[in-house]
Design a protein around this motif. Structure first.
Motif, PDB file in Angstrom:
ATOM      1  N   ASP A   1      -3.893  11.846  -9.268  1.00  0.00           N
ATOM      2  CA  ASP A   1      -3.036  11.314 -10.339  1.00  0.00           C
ATOM      3  C   ASP A   1      -1.578  11.184  -9.903  1.00  0.00           C
ATOM      4  N   ILE A   2      -1.115  12.084  -9.032  1.00  0.00           N
ATOM      5  CA  ILE A   2       0.271  11.986  -8.553  1.00  0.00           C
ATOM      6  C   ILE A   2       0.347  11.283  -7.191  1.00  0.00           C
ATOM      7  N   GLU A   3      -0.762  10.615  -6.846  1.00  0.00           N
ATOM      8  CA  GLU A   3      -0.855   9.794  -5.631  1.00  0.00           C
ATOM      9  C   GLU A   3      -0.681  10.586  -4.334  1.00  0.00           C
ATOM     10  N   VAL A   4      -1.296  11.747  -4.307  1.00  0.00           N
ATOM     11  CA  VAL A   4      -1.430  12.518  -3.066  1.00  0.00           C
ATOM     12  C   VAL A   4      -2.894  12.397  -2.680  1.00  0.00           C
ATOM     13  N   PHE A   5      -3.140  11.709  -1.549  1.00  0.00           N
ATOM     14  CA  PHE A   5      -4.508  11.400  -1.148  1.00  0.00           C
ATOM     15  C   PHE A   5      -4.857  12.100   0.156  1.00  0.00           C
ATOM     16  N   PHE A   6      -6.168  12.142   0.438  1.00  0.00           N
ATOM     17  CA  PHE A   6      -6.641  12.738   1.684  1.00  0.00           C
ATOM     18  C   PHE A   6      -6.207  11.903   2.891  1.00  0.00           C
ATOM     19  N   VAL A   7      -6.241  10.601   2.731  1.00  0.00           N
ATOM     20  CA  VAL A   7      -5.816   9.705   3.811  1.00  0.00           C
ATOM     21  C   VAL A   7      -4.425   9.176   3.504  1.00  0.00           C
ATOM     22  N   GLY A   8      -3.736   8.795   4.525  1.00  0.00           N
ATOM     23  CA  GLY A   8      -2.386   8.268   4.340  1.00  0.00           C
ATOM     24  C   GLY A   8      -1.379   9.188   4.985  1.00  0.00           C
ATOM     25  N   ASN A   9      -0.740  10.014   4.172  1.00  0.00           N
ATOM     26  CA  ASN A   9       0.268  10.928   4.688  1.00  0.00           C
ATOM     27  C   ASN A   9      -0.369  12.261   5.073  1.00  0.00           C
ATOM     28  N   PRO A  10       0.040  12.836   6.210  1.00  0.00           N
ATOM     29  CA  PRO A  10      -0.564  14.114   6.631  1.00  0.00           C
ATOM     30  C   PRO A  10      -0.348  15.261   5.644  1.00  0.00           C
ATOM     31  N   ALA A  11       0.697  15.192   4.829  1.00  0.00           N
ATOM     32  CA  ALA A  11       0.927  16.255   3.842  1.00  0.00           C
ATOM     33  C   ALA A  11      -0.273  16.367   2.902  1.00  0.00           C
ATOM     34  N   GLY A  12      -0.758  15.244   2.434  1.00  0.00           N
ATOM     35  CA  GLY A  12      -1.933  15.244   1.563  1.00  0.00           C
ATOM     36  C   GLY A  12      -3.187  15.658   2.301  1.00  0.00           C
ATOM     37  N   SER A  13      -3.325  15.178   3.527  1.00  0.00           N
ATOM     38  CA  SER A  13      -4.508  15.523   4.324  1.00  0.00           C
ATOM     39  C   SER A  13      -4.617  17.032   4.508  1.00  0.00           C
ATOM     40  N   PHE A  14      -3.500  17.661   4.880  1.00  0.00           N
ATOM     41  CA  PHE A  14      -3.518  19.113   5.063  1.00  0.00           C
ATOM     42  C   PHE A  14      -3.880  19.826   3.770  1.00  0.00           C
ATOM     43  N   LEU A  15      -3.326  19.379   2.660  1.00  0.00           N
ATOM     44  CA  LEU A  15      -3.598  20.031   1.385  1.00  0.00           C
ATOM     45  C   LEU A  15      -5.087  19.973   1.035  1.00  0.00           C
ATOM     46  N   TYR A  16      -5.684  18.812   1.226  1.00  0.00           N
ATOM     47  CA  TYR A  16      -7.120  18.684   0.938  1.00  0.00           C
ATOM     48  C   TYR A  16      -7.962  19.520   1.904  1.00  0.00           C
ATOM     49  N   VAL A  17      -7.559  19.581   3.162  1.00  0.00           N
ATOM     50  CA  VAL A  17      -8.303  20.396   4.133  1.00  0.00           C
ATOM     51  C   VAL A  17      -8.195  21.876   3.762  1.00  0.00           C
ATOM     52  N   PHE A  18      -6.981  22.344   3.439  1.00  0.00           N
ATOM     53  CA  PHE A  18      -6.811  23.749   3.039  1.00  0.00           C
ATOM     54  C   PHE A  18      -7.682  24.097   1.842  1.00  0.00           C
ATOM     55  N   THR A  19      -7.547  23.308   0.786  1.00  0.00           N
ATOM     56  CA  THR A  19      -8.263  23.626  -0.450  1.00  0.00           C
ATOM     57  C   THR A  19      -9.767  23.408  -0.300  1.00  0.00           C
ATOM     58  N   GLY A  20     -10.157  22.372   0.435  1.00  0.00           N
ATOM     59  CA  GLY A  20     -11.582  22.111   0.627  1.00  0.00           C
ATOM     60  C   GLY A  20     -12.260  23.170   1.479  1.00  0.00           C
ATOM     61  N   LEU A  21     -11.600  23.572   2.551  1.00  0.00           N
ATOM     62  CA  LEU A  21     -12.170  24.602   3.417  1.00  0.00           C
ATOM     63  C   LEU A  21     -12.244  25.941   2.688  1.00  0.00           C
ATOM     64  N   HIS A  22     -11.220  26.235   1.909  1.00  0.00           N
ATOM     65  CA  HIS A  22     -11.265  27.473   1.123  1.00  0.00           C
ATOM     66  C   HIS A  22     -12.377  27.399   0.076  1.00  0.00           C
ATOM     67  N   ALA A  23     -12.525  26.248  -0.570  1.00  0.00           N
ATOM     68  CA  ALA A  23     -13.592  26.093  -1.570  1.00  0.00           C
ATOM     69  C   ALA A  23     -14.972  26.278  -0.931  1.00  0.00           C
ATOM     70  N   LEU A  24     -15.134  25.779   0.285  1.00  0.00           N
ATOM     71  CA  LEU A  24     -16.407  25.957   0.999  1.00  0.00           C
ATOM     72  C   LEU A  24     -16.705  27.443   1.205  1.00  0.00           C
ATOM     73  N   HIS A  25     -15.702  28.187   1.620  1.00  0.00           N
ATOM     74  CA  HIS A  25     -15.902  29.630   1.799  1.00  0.00           C
ATOM     75  C   HIS A  25     -16.134  30.314   0.445  1.00  0.00           C
ATOM     76  N   LEU A  26     -15.459  29.822  -0.586  1.00  0.00           N
ATOM     77  CA  LEU A  26     -15.634  30.418  -1.898  1.00  0.00           C
ATOM     78  C   LEU A  26     -17.039  30.157  -2.447  1.00  0.00           C
ATOM     79  N   ILE A  27     -17.609  29.019  -2.130  1.00  0.00           N
ATOM     80  CA  ILE A  27     -18.998  28.751  -2.532  1.00  0.00           C
ATOM     81  C   ILE A  27     -19.912  29.810  -1.921  1.00  0.00           C
TER      82      ILE A  27
END
Length: 193
Positions: free
Chosen positions: A116-142
């Motif tokens: 919604d605030i236009e932070v995407f997985f692709v495009g700027n590395p700031a967004g990519s890192f954020l999705y990788v951090f949260t996604g990898l943590h979510a995987l471990h949390l599962i």
């Protein structure tokens, strides 16, 4: 005059740990190394410039509260198991599982808020890192939620009590680790976004 020599054998108790606990600790060390490498890469890449400035969605605060609360309930369940209070053990385990699932749902909604605030997985590395951090943590949390469900089922089979704490100790250690890891990531992102 001969002196008599006495040999005293001091038998030391070897340091021992259940093999499954040892494997869990090794796994947690590897997870720490992965996230340390990722956060280091984040800082290095951020210093290179071309970095998207954005505010973290407020749902990250909510999910952080949820993960802390789930750890509190799990610790209560752990103490209840040590005291053979099976009712409180089960209540604590159910609450921990429900809150763990709520955290995962909250992470999904955090991704929706990022889009919604236009932070995407692709495009700027700031967004990519954020999705990788949260996604990898979510995987471990599962994996942590699955572990908690296994322990919860064991509580209903009367396999977790003061004389059988190994699985409960491992689940508690892993869950607290995941909660601590999330708080670290959240604070890191707050300070470095």
């Amino acid at each position: 005059m001969e002196k008599e020599l006495k040999y005293v054998d001091l038998v030391e108790q070897p340091i021992s740990m259940h093999p499954k606990k040892f494997a869990l600790w090794l796994f947690m060390v590897t997870v720490v190394m992965i996230f340390a490498a990722l956060t280091s890469a984040y800082i290095v890449r951020q210093a290179e410039g071309n970095w998207l400035d954005y505010n973290l969605p407020s749902i990250f605060w909510v999910t952080s509260g949820i993960v802390v609360l789930s750890s509190v309930f799990l610790q209560w369940a752990y103490y209840s198991a040590k005291k053979d209070n099976i009712t409180n053990l089960r209540i604590g385990m159910v609450a921990s599982v429900v809150l763990g699932v709520a955290f995962l749902v909250g992470q999904w909604y955090s991704w929706v808020a990022l889009v919604d605030i236009e932070v995407f997985f692709v495009g700027n590395p700031a967004g990519s890192f954020l999705y990788v951090f949260t996604g990898l943590h979510a995987l471990h949390l599962i994996s942590g939620v699955i572990f908690l469900i296994i322990v919860l089922i064991s509580t209903f089979r009367y396999k977790v009590h003061s004389q059988s704490m190994n699985t409960m100790e491992m689940a508690t250690t892993y869950w607290h680790f995941l909660g601590g890891l999330w708080i670290y990531l959240f604070m890191f992102l707050l300070l470095n976004h």
